[in-house]
Scaffold this motif. Structure first.
Motif, PDB file in Angstrom:
ATOM      1  N   LYS A  29      20.878  47.264  33.266  1.00  0.00           N
ATOM      2  CA  LYS A  29      21.897  47.616  32.254  1.00  0.00           C
ATOM      3  C   LYS A  29      21.434  48.750  31.352  1.00  0.00           C
ATOM      4  O   LYS A  29      22.180  49.689  31.103  1.00  0.00           O
ATOM      5  CB  LYS A  29      22.232  46.392  31.393  1.00  0.00           C
ATOM      6  CG  LYS A  29      23.067  46.670  30.140  1.00  0.00           C
ATOM      7  CD  LYS A  29      24.444  46.093  30.241  1.00  0.00           C
ATOM      8  CE  LYS A  29      25.279  46.350  28.987  1.00  0.00           C
ATOM      9  NZ  LYS A  29      25.361  47.786  28.609  1.00  0.00           N
ATOM     10  N   ALA A  30      20.180  48.725  30.901  1.00  0.00           N
ATOM     11  CA  ALA A  30      19.685  49.748  29.970  1.00  0.00           C
ATOM     12  C   ALA A  30      19.587  51.115  30.621  1.00  0.00           C
ATOM     13  O   ALA A  30      19.462  52.130  29.919  1.00  0.00           O
ATOM     14  CB  ALA A  30      18.331  49.336  29.426  1.00  0.00           C
ATOM     15  N   PHE A  31      19.685  51.148  31.976  1.00  0.00           N
ATOM     16  CA  PHE A  31      19.586  52.427  32.689  1.00  0.00           C
ATOM     17  C   PHE A  31      20.957  52.998  33.044  1.00  0.00           C
ATOM     18  O   PHE A  31      21.058  54.028  33.704  1.00  0.00           O
ATOM     19  CB  PHE A  31      18.756  52.254  33.964  1.00  0.00           C
ATOM     20  CG  PHE A  31      17.388  51.679  33.733  1.00  0.00           C
ATOM     21  CD1 PHE A  31      16.965  50.566  34.430  1.00  0.00           C
ATOM     22  CD2 PHE A  31      16.522  52.237  32.785  1.00  0.00           C
ATOM     23  CE1 PHE A  31      15.698  50.015  34.216  1.00  0.00           C
ATOM     24  CE2 PHE A  31      15.265  51.692  32.558  1.00  0.00           C
ATOM     25  CZ  PHE A  31      14.853  50.586  33.268  1.00  0.00           C
ATOM     26  N   LYS A  33      23.441  54.057  31.059  1.00  0.00           N
ATOM     27  CA  LYS A  33      23.965  55.132  30.199  1.00  0.00           C
ATOM     28  C   LYS A  33      22.788  55.898  29.596  1.00  0.00           C
ATOM     29  O   LYS A  33      21.675  55.347  29.489  1.00  0.00           O
ATOM     30  CB  LYS A  33      24.806  54.526  29.067  1.00  0.00           C
ATOM     31  CG  LYS A  33      26.086  53.862  29.558  1.00  0.00           C
ATOM     32  CD  LYS A  33      27.205  54.891  29.707  1.00  0.00           C
ATOM     33  CE  LYS A  33      28.499  54.259  30.186  1.00  0.00           C
ATOM     34  NZ  LYS A  33      28.504  54.032  31.658  1.00  0.00           N
ATOM     35  N   PRO A  34      23.003  57.146  29.133  1.00  0.00           N
ATOM     36  CA  PRO A  34      21.902  57.844  28.469  1.00  0.00           C
ATOM     37  C   PRO A  34      21.389  57.020  27.294  1.00  0.00           C
ATOM     38  O   PRO A  34      22.154  56.330  26.625  1.00  0.00           O
ATOM     39  CB  PRO A  34      22.559  59.143  27.990  1.00  0.00           C
ATOM     40  CG  PRO A  34      23.735  59.341  28.899  1.00  0.00           C
ATOM     41  CD  PRO A  34      24.228  57.965  29.232  1.00  0.00           C
ATOM     42  N   VAL A  35      20.052  57.081  27.050  1.00  0.00           N
ATOM     43  CA  VAL A  35      19.482  56.404  25.891  1.00  0.00           C
ATOM     44  C   VAL A  35      20.201  56.929  24.637  1.00  0.00           C
ATOM     45  O   VAL A  35      20.360  58.148  24.478  1.00  0.00           O
ATOM     46  CB  VAL A  35      17.962  56.630  25.817  1.00  0.00           C
ATOM     47  CG1 VAL A  35      17.389  56.106  24.514  1.00  0.00           C
ATOM     48  CG2 VAL A  35      17.283  55.944  27.011  1.00  0.00           C
ATOM     49  N   ASP A  36      20.630  56.026  23.786  1.00  0.00           N
ATOM     50  CA  ASP A  36      21.439  56.381  22.618  1.00  0.00           C
ATOM     51  C   ASP A  36      20.556  56.926  21.494  1.00  0.00           C
ATOM     52  O   ASP A  36      19.694  56.218  20.972  1.00  0.00           O
ATOM     53  CB  ASP A  36      22.169  55.106  22.137  1.00  0.00           C
ATOM     54  CG  ASP A  36      23.124  55.408  20.995  1.00  0.00           C
ATOM     55  OD1 ASP A  36      24.066  54.641  20.811  1.00  0.00           O
ATOM     56  OD2 ASP A  36      22.910  56.427  20.307  1.00  0.00           O
ATOM     57  N   TYR A  85       8.114  56.207  27.932  1.00  0.00           N
ATOM     58  CA  TYR A  85       8.533  56.000  26.550  1.00  0.00           C
ATOM     59  C   TYR A  85       8.162  54.613  26.033  1.00  0.00           C
ATOM     60  O   TYR A  85       8.065  54.408  24.823  1.00  0.00           O
ATOM     61  CB  TYR A  85      10.054  56.208  26.401  1.00  0.00           C
ATOM     62  CG  TYR A  85      10.472  56.169  24.949  1.00  0.00           C
ATOM     63  CD1 TYR A  85      10.951  54.997  24.386  1.00  0.00           C
ATOM     64  CD2 TYR A  85      10.325  57.287  24.144  1.00  0.00           C
ATOM     65  CE1 TYR A  85      11.304  54.942  23.049  1.00  0.00           C
ATOM     66  CE2 TYR A  85      10.671  57.255  22.800  1.00  0.00           C
ATOM     67  CZ  TYR A  85      11.164  56.069  22.255  1.00  0.00           C
ATOM     68  OH  TYR A  85      11.498  56.011  20.934  1.00  0.00           O
ATOM     69  N   ASN A  86       7.895  53.682  26.943  1.00  0.00           N
ATOM     70  CA  ASN A  86       7.646  52.281  26.557  1.00  0.00           C
ATOM     71  C   ASN A  86       6.302  51.798  27.063  1.00  0.00           C
ATOM     72  O   ASN A  86       6.238  50.869  27.875  1.00  0.00           O
ATOM     73  CB  ASN A  86       8.777  51.401  27.100  1.00  0.00           C
ATOM     74  CG  ASN A  86      10.129  51.866  26.605  1.00  0.00           C
ATOM     75  OD1 ASN A  86      10.532  51.577  25.480  1.00  0.00           O
ATOM     76  ND2 ASN A  86      10.839  52.631  27.438  1.00  0.00           N
ATOM     77  N   MET A  92       8.832  43.805  24.187  1.00  0.00           N
ATOM     78  CA  MET A  92       9.997  44.655  24.506  1.00  0.00           C
ATOM     79  C   MET A  92       9.610  45.748  25.497  1.00  0.00           C
ATOM     80  O   MET A  92      10.313  46.006  26.469  1.00  0.00           O
ATOM     81  CB  MET A  92      10.554  45.290  23.228  1.00  0.00           C
ATOM     82  CG  MET A  92      11.625  44.459  22.554  1.00  0.00           C
ATOM     83  SD  MET A  92      12.980  44.063  23.692  1.00  0.00           S
ATOM     84  CE  MET A  92      13.721  45.674  23.849  1.00  0.00           C
ATOM     85  N   ILE A  96      11.036  46.273  29.471  1.00  0.00           N
ATOM     86  CA  ILE A  96      11.685  47.470  30.042  1.00  0.00           C
ATOM     87  C   ILE A  96      10.840  48.035  31.181  1.00  0.00           C
ATOM     88  O   ILE A  96      11.391  48.502  32.186  1.00  0.00           O
ATOM     89  CB  ILE A  96      11.979  48.530  28.954  1.00  0.00           C
ATOM     90  CG1 ILE A  96      12.773  49.703  29.538  1.00  0.00           C
ATOM     91  CG2 ILE A  96      10.738  49.082  28.320  1.00  0.00           C
ATOM     92  CD1 ILE A  96      14.248  49.600  29.391  1.00  0.00           C
TER      93      ILE A  96
END
Ligand SMILES: Cc1noc(C)c1-c1cc(NS(=O)(=O)c2ccccc2)cc(C(=O)O)c1
Length: 130
Positions: A29-31, A33-36, A85-86, A92, A96
Motif C-alpha cells: 500500500k505505501a508503494f 502513490k508517491p511519498v507525500d 530512506y528507512n 517502523m 517498511i
C-alpha cells in the motif's frame, strides 16, 4: 512497423497486469502513490529518483518502456528508495524494509515465472532498431 507495434502493445499489457497485481497487494500500500511531501518533508532531499506503482502505470501508458528490463529498473527504485530512506532499527523502518524486500522478491518471481525470454529478446531487438 506493424509487428513492432504489436510487440510493444503486448509488452504494455504484460507490464500493466504486473503493476496492477502489485498495487492490489496490501503489503505494498505505501508503494502505491508517491511519498507525500506533507507527511515526509525531507524525502526529496534524500531520495533523488522517487518512484511508485502509480507512476509506473503512467510510464507504461506513456510508452516509456520498450523492454521489461527498463520497467524493472524503475520498479527496483521503489524498494531501493524505501531501504535507503528507512535504514534505522526502529520498528517502523524495519516494517517498511520488510515490505520493500517483499516487493523486490515478488517482482523478480513474477518476471522469472511469467516472462517468456524469447519475447524479451524481441523487445530488445525493437529497442536496438530505434
Ligand atoms: C513508501 C515510503 N518510503 O519512505 C517512507 C517514509 C514511506 C512511507 C510513507 C507513508 N506516508 S505517505 O503519506 O507518504 C503514503 C501513504 C500511503 C501511500 C503512499 C504514501 C506511509 C508509509 C507506511 O509505511 O505506511 C511509508
Amino acid at each position: 512497423e506493424e509487428q513492432e507495434e504489436d510487440v510493444l502493445r503486448e509488452l504494455r499489457l504484460f507490464l500493466r497486469n504486473v503493476t496492477e497485481r502489485l498495487s492490489l497487494d496490501r503489503r505494498f500500500k505505501a508503494f502505491t502513490k508517491p511519498v507525500d511531501i506533507e507527511e515526509v518533508p525531507d524525502y526529496m532531499l534524500v531520495i533523488r529518483k522517487p518512484m511508485d506503482l502509480s507512476t509506473l502505470l503512467t510510464n507504461i501508458d506513456e510508452q516509456k518502456y520498450v523492454t521489461v528490463g527498463e520497467f524493472v529498473s524503475d520498479a527496483d527504485l521503489i524498494w531501493q528508495n524505501a531501504l535507503e530512506y528507512n535504514p534505522d532499527s526502529d520498528p517502523m523502518d524495519r516494517h517498511i524494509r520488510h515490505r520493500a524486500c517483499a516487493l523486490k522478491d515478488t517482482v523478480r518471481a513474477i518476471i522469472r515465472d511469467e516472462l517468456d525470454e524469447d519475447f524479451e529478446r524481441v523487445c530488445e531487438e525493437v529497442k536496438e532498431s530505434r
